[in-house]
Every structure is written in C-alpha cells, then in structure tokens.
Design an enzyme around this catalytic site. Structure first.
Site, PDB file in Angstrom:
ATOM      1  N   TRP A 102       0.830  -1.034   0.062  1.00  0.00           N
ATOM      2  CA  TRP A 102       0.173  -0.041  -0.054  1.00  0.00           C
ATOM      3  C   TRP A 102       0.788   1.187   0.109  1.00  0.00           C
ATOM      4  O   TRP A 102       0.523   2.044  -0.709  1.00  0.00           O
ATOM      5  CB  TRP A 102      -0.780  -0.170   1.165  1.00  0.00           C
ATOM      6  CG  TRP A 102      -2.122  -1.051   1.035  1.00  0.00           C
ATOM      7  CD1 TRP A 102      -2.165  -2.099   1.701  1.00  0.00           C
ATOM      8  CD2 TRP A 102      -3.052  -1.096  -0.077  1.00  0.00           C
ATOM      9  NE1 TRP A 102      -3.303  -2.843   1.265  1.00  0.00           N
ATOM     10  CE2 TRP A 102      -3.722  -2.111   0.378  1.00  0.00           C
ATOM     11  CE3 TRP A 102      -3.140  -0.276  -1.132  1.00  0.00           C
ATOM     12  CZ2 TRP A 102      -4.837  -2.462  -0.624  1.00  0.00           C
ATOM     13  CZ3 TRP A 102      -4.249  -0.789  -2.052  1.00  0.00           C
ATOM     14  CH2 TRP A 102      -5.118  -1.930  -1.680  1.00  0.00           C
ATOM     15  N   ASP A 172      -1.671   6.584   6.095  1.00  0.00           N
ATOM     16  CA  ASP A 172      -2.586   5.839   5.527  1.00  0.00           C
ATOM     17  C   ASP A 172      -3.005   4.776   6.920  1.00  0.00           C
ATOM     18  O   ASP A 172      -1.988   4.000   7.150  1.00  0.00           O
ATOM     19  CB  ASP A 172      -2.316   5.179   4.337  1.00  0.00           C
ATOM     20  CG  ASP A 172      -3.385   3.967   3.934  1.00  0.00           C
ATOM     21  OD1 ASP A 172      -4.335   3.836   4.690  1.00  0.00           O
ATOM     22  OD2 ASP A 172      -3.194   3.260   3.054  1.00  0.00           O
ATOM     23  N   LYS A 196     -12.318  -1.620   6.672  1.00  0.00           N
ATOM     24  CA  LYS A 196     -11.577  -2.308   7.612  1.00  0.00           C
ATOM     25  C   LYS A 196     -12.087  -2.581   8.971  1.00  0.00           C
ATOM     26  O   LYS A 196     -12.162  -3.539   9.566  1.00  0.00           O
ATOM     27  CB  LYS A 196     -10.165  -2.280   7.521  1.00  0.00           C
ATOM     28  CG  LYS A 196      -9.436  -1.667   6.096  1.00  0.00           C
ATOM     29  CD  LYS A 196      -9.340  -2.813   5.052  1.00  0.00           C
ATOM     30  CE  LYS A 196      -9.307  -2.696   3.908  1.00  0.00           C
ATOM     31  NZ  LYS A 196      -7.957  -1.982   3.141  1.00  0.00           N
TER      32      LYS A 196
HETATM   33  C1  LIG Z   1      -7.373  -1.396   2.050  1.00  0.00           C
HETATM   34  C2  LIG Z   1      -6.510  -0.572   1.895  1.00  0.00           C
HETATM   35  C3  LIG Z   1      -6.105   0.404   1.193  1.00  0.00           C
HETATM   36  C4  LIG Z   1      -6.958   0.290  -0.107  1.00  0.00           C
HETATM   37  O1  LIG Z   1      -8.268   1.084   0.278  1.00  0.00           O
HETATM   38  P1  LIG Z   1      -9.634   1.247  -0.785  1.00  0.00           P
HETATM   39  O2  LIG Z   1     -10.625   1.854   0.053  1.00  0.00           O
HETATM   40  O3  LIG Z   1      -9.955   0.003  -1.585  1.00  0.00           O
HETATM   41  O4  LIG Z   1      -8.791   2.196  -1.704  1.00  0.00           O
HETATM   42  C5  LIG Z   1      -5.175   1.203   1.032  1.00  0.00           C
HETATM   43  N1  LIG Z   1      -4.231   1.214   2.061  1.00  0.00           N
HETATM   44  C6  LIG Z   1      -4.305   0.481   3.127  1.00  0.00           C
HETATM   45  C7  LIG Z   1      -3.378   0.321   4.194  1.00  0.00           C
HETATM   46  C8  LIG Z   1      -5.485  -0.724   2.975  1.00  0.00           C
HETATM   47  O5  LIG Z   1      -5.589  -1.722   4.035  1.00  0.00           O
END
Ligand SMILES: *Cc1c(COP(=O)(O)O)cnc(C)c1O
Length: 360
Positions: A102, A172, A196
């Site tokens: 990511w 993030d 999540k």
């Molecule tokens: C799931 C995830 C993403 C992507 O998320 P989307 O909502 O599908 O864009 C980005 N960064 C992390 C750390 C994630 O777990």
C-alpha cells in the site's frame, strides 16, 4: 441465522450488536417513518446522524479541536492522489517510507504530483520489517512524510508514530484506524477507508490539521479540496449516507465497550493468542519481525504449501472464512479487526492445531 467467523481483510466483519441495530432501524429510523438509506442527506434526521458520528469519533479518538474530520469517498486509493493535491502547498516533494504494497502504491501515485523521495524501504527484505528511523533519508524541505501505519497485506505495523520532527506526518491508517489508543496530534493528516475497522465500504475518513488545508494545487477538483469539504460539512455532494450512519453506530459501540483503551487491550489479547501459537510450533510460520507485527492482519505460511488448498477447504467447513493470503504473498492471512471476537481467534487456533496434528 448462522454467523461465521469472518477473517476477510476488507470489507470485513462488523460488530453483531451494530448489525442488529441497523436491522431494527432499517425500515423506520427513530420513528421517522423511513430508513436511513432513503433519507435526503439534507434532512434534519440525517444531519443529526452525521453530527453524532463526528462527535462520537472525536470523543473516542480524542481528536483535538484544530483538526477537521472529513467524510469522503474514493477509498484510501483516491487519497493517494488527493493528499498530494492538498498538502504539497507549493513545495516540490514528499518523503515516503515504504514497508508494504500500500505504501508503495501511495509512493507511485505521488510521482504524478511531485518529486517522490523514497526515504526508506523494506522491499529488499520482502516487507517483513520497518527500516529503523535512524536510517531514513528524510528531506527537511519535504511537504510531508508519508507512512502506512499498518500494511494490510504483509502484516507489518508501526508500534508508534515515528518522530519526524517539524515536517507533517501523514499516515494511511486504513487497516489499523481506531484499533488502539493513538495520539492524533502527532500527525498532520490521517486517512482511512471505513471498510476495515469502522463500517461498510464507500466512506473514507480524513483527519487533518486545519493549518495544512486551503492551498490546493492548481487543477484540483473542488470536491477534493479539503478546505471546501470542511467548509461544507462533507456535504458538497451526496455523501455515502448509509456507510456514514453505520460508522456512527460503530463508534457508539466502541464507546459502550470502554473506548480505545479497552478496544486496544481486546485486540492485543487476540493477536497474542494467535502469535503465541504461531511461535510455538513449526508447521506454520509468520515471517514478520516481532517488534512490528500487526495486531490487525496476521499472515502465516504453511511449511508445506501443497497443503494450502486443503487448509482453506477445511477452514471453511469449520466456519472460518477469508483466510486466503493476498495473491502477492501467498499462504494465509487472518484479519482480526475490532469486531473479531476472542472466540473467533480461539476457533481459528483450534482449527490450526487440529489441522497440524492430522496433516503434519
Ligand atoms: C485496503 C487498503 C487500501 C485501499 O483501500 P480502498 O478503500 O480500496 O482504496 C489502502 N491502504 C491500506 C493500508 C489498506 O488496508
């Protein structure tokens, strides 16, 4: 009704109490004669829902008053572009710490906006560790330093916010958001997709210090200008109302459970149960450096990968789903977000023991 133990990385399991509440209110929210899905986002009912969600989130996370909470769309993936458009503020580049897929995606997207400086990477070690802070090649003129608090695919998590000095820290936090106490004031900006840990897909939460907004790069869509979003209470256009509502219920649920401290302890206990077992035998193995193991996503491989398919088939029969590892790393992954119960993790460990006993 039968509920399985859902170890999916996201969208992921939600608290049963929250789902029951959604069910009870689905046709008639609080005597309004309509469900939340059917409400105008401009109705006073929804305004209340939206404000309650932000209030409870601020309370549970201890968000300081000089931070804006934005309710956006497009997932963390959109933020890979929206953050640079807002936070470059006339500067030329930003620093990236890449310790998983990511973070690598965020780093690559940034190249469309400015000079991306790869300050540290653990890719050579297959993303099983986080490079030591002392080795980071930080640029004092960077607009910000970007980290991924928890790498969902590799199961690598920052134990704490790294101290990067005066340059704003951006994280993030998609897969570890609201999973344990953390100090918002150590960050310039935090973003997280809801699916999540805090609700259904469709909602992206951005928490940003207010002095960092209002200087977007030329060409930025109005809908992506954090200041514009903040000034309009995240209602420039139709927000993902249902996800926002469920997110509000999840924060109420967290409050009722004793807030982030209690949630964090619960998560630590679950993770310990699984890691202790993983470390006690050699049929399964978690490859991540112990100090940075994720409490949310626990990848593991079987010593004999030819048994992977059987493991997954048997786990499904035992009421455990979502255990297949990400295609880029293979093996298994158990995502044990806030809503995963201790019983769910215990059931997984029991299944793993039994599988190892009969197939080892
Ligand atoms: C799931 C995830 C993403 C992507 O998320 P989307 O909502 O599908 O864009 C980005 N960064 C992390 C750390 C994630 O777990």
């Amino acid at each position: 009704m039968s509920r399985i133990h859902n170890f999916s990385a996201g969208p992921a399991t939600l608290p049963l109490a929250v789902l029951e509440e959604v069910k009870a209110e689905l046709l008639d929210w609080h005597g309004s004669g309509m469900g939340v899905m059917e409400m105008s986002h401009r109705d006073k009912e929804f305004t209340q829902i939206a404000q309650d969600c932000e209030r409870d989130m601020r309370e549970v996370l201890g968000i300081p008053a000089n931070y804006k909470v934005l309710f956006m769309q497009g997932g963390a993936t959109a933020q890979f572009a929206v953050v640079p458009q807002n936070l470059l503020r006339g500067k030329t580049g930003a620093d990236f710490i890449v310790n998983g897929d990511w973070g690598k995606k965020a780093y690559k997207e940034f190249a469309n906006h400015g000079k991306a400086n790869l300050a540290a990477s653990s890719e050579a070690g297959k993303f099983t560790d986080i490079p030591a802070l002392a080795t980071w090649k930080l640029d004092p003129d960077a607009a910000y330093v970007h980290i991924t608090s928890n790498e969902t695919i590799h199961g690598v998590e920052f134990p704490d916010a790294p101290d990067v000095g005066k340059v704003p820290l951006v994280s993030d936090m998609s897969s570890s958001f609201a999973s344990r106490p953390f100090d918002v004031s150590k960050y310039g900006l935090i973003y997280a997709g809801a699916q999540k840990n805090i609700g259904p897909a469709g909602l992206t939460v951005v928490i940003v210090r207010d002095d960092l907004i209002g200087q977007v790069a030329p060409g930025t869509f109005q809908i992506h200008d954090y200041k514009n979003v903040a000034d309009n209470d995240s209602m420039l256009n139709t927000p993902p109302t249902f996800s926002w509502y469920v997110c509000g219920l999840v924060f109420k649920w967290m409050k009722a459970r004793g807030g982030l401290a209690a949630i964090g302890e619960h998560n630590a206990r679950k993770a310990k149960l699984l890691y202790d077992y993983l470390d006690s035998q050699d049929f399964y193995r978690n490859p991540v450096a112990k100090a940075v193991r994720s409490k949310m996503n626990v990848p593991f491989v079987l010593a004999n990968s030819e048994l992977d398919a059987d493991f997954l088939k048997g786990s499904k029969a035992a009421g455990l789903i979502g255990l297949k590892g990400h295609r880029s790393v293979g093996g298994m992954r158990a995502s044990i977000y806030n809503a995963m119960s201790q019983e769910g993790v215990a059931a997984l460990v029991d299944y793993m023991k039994e599988f190892a006993r009969t197939r080892g």
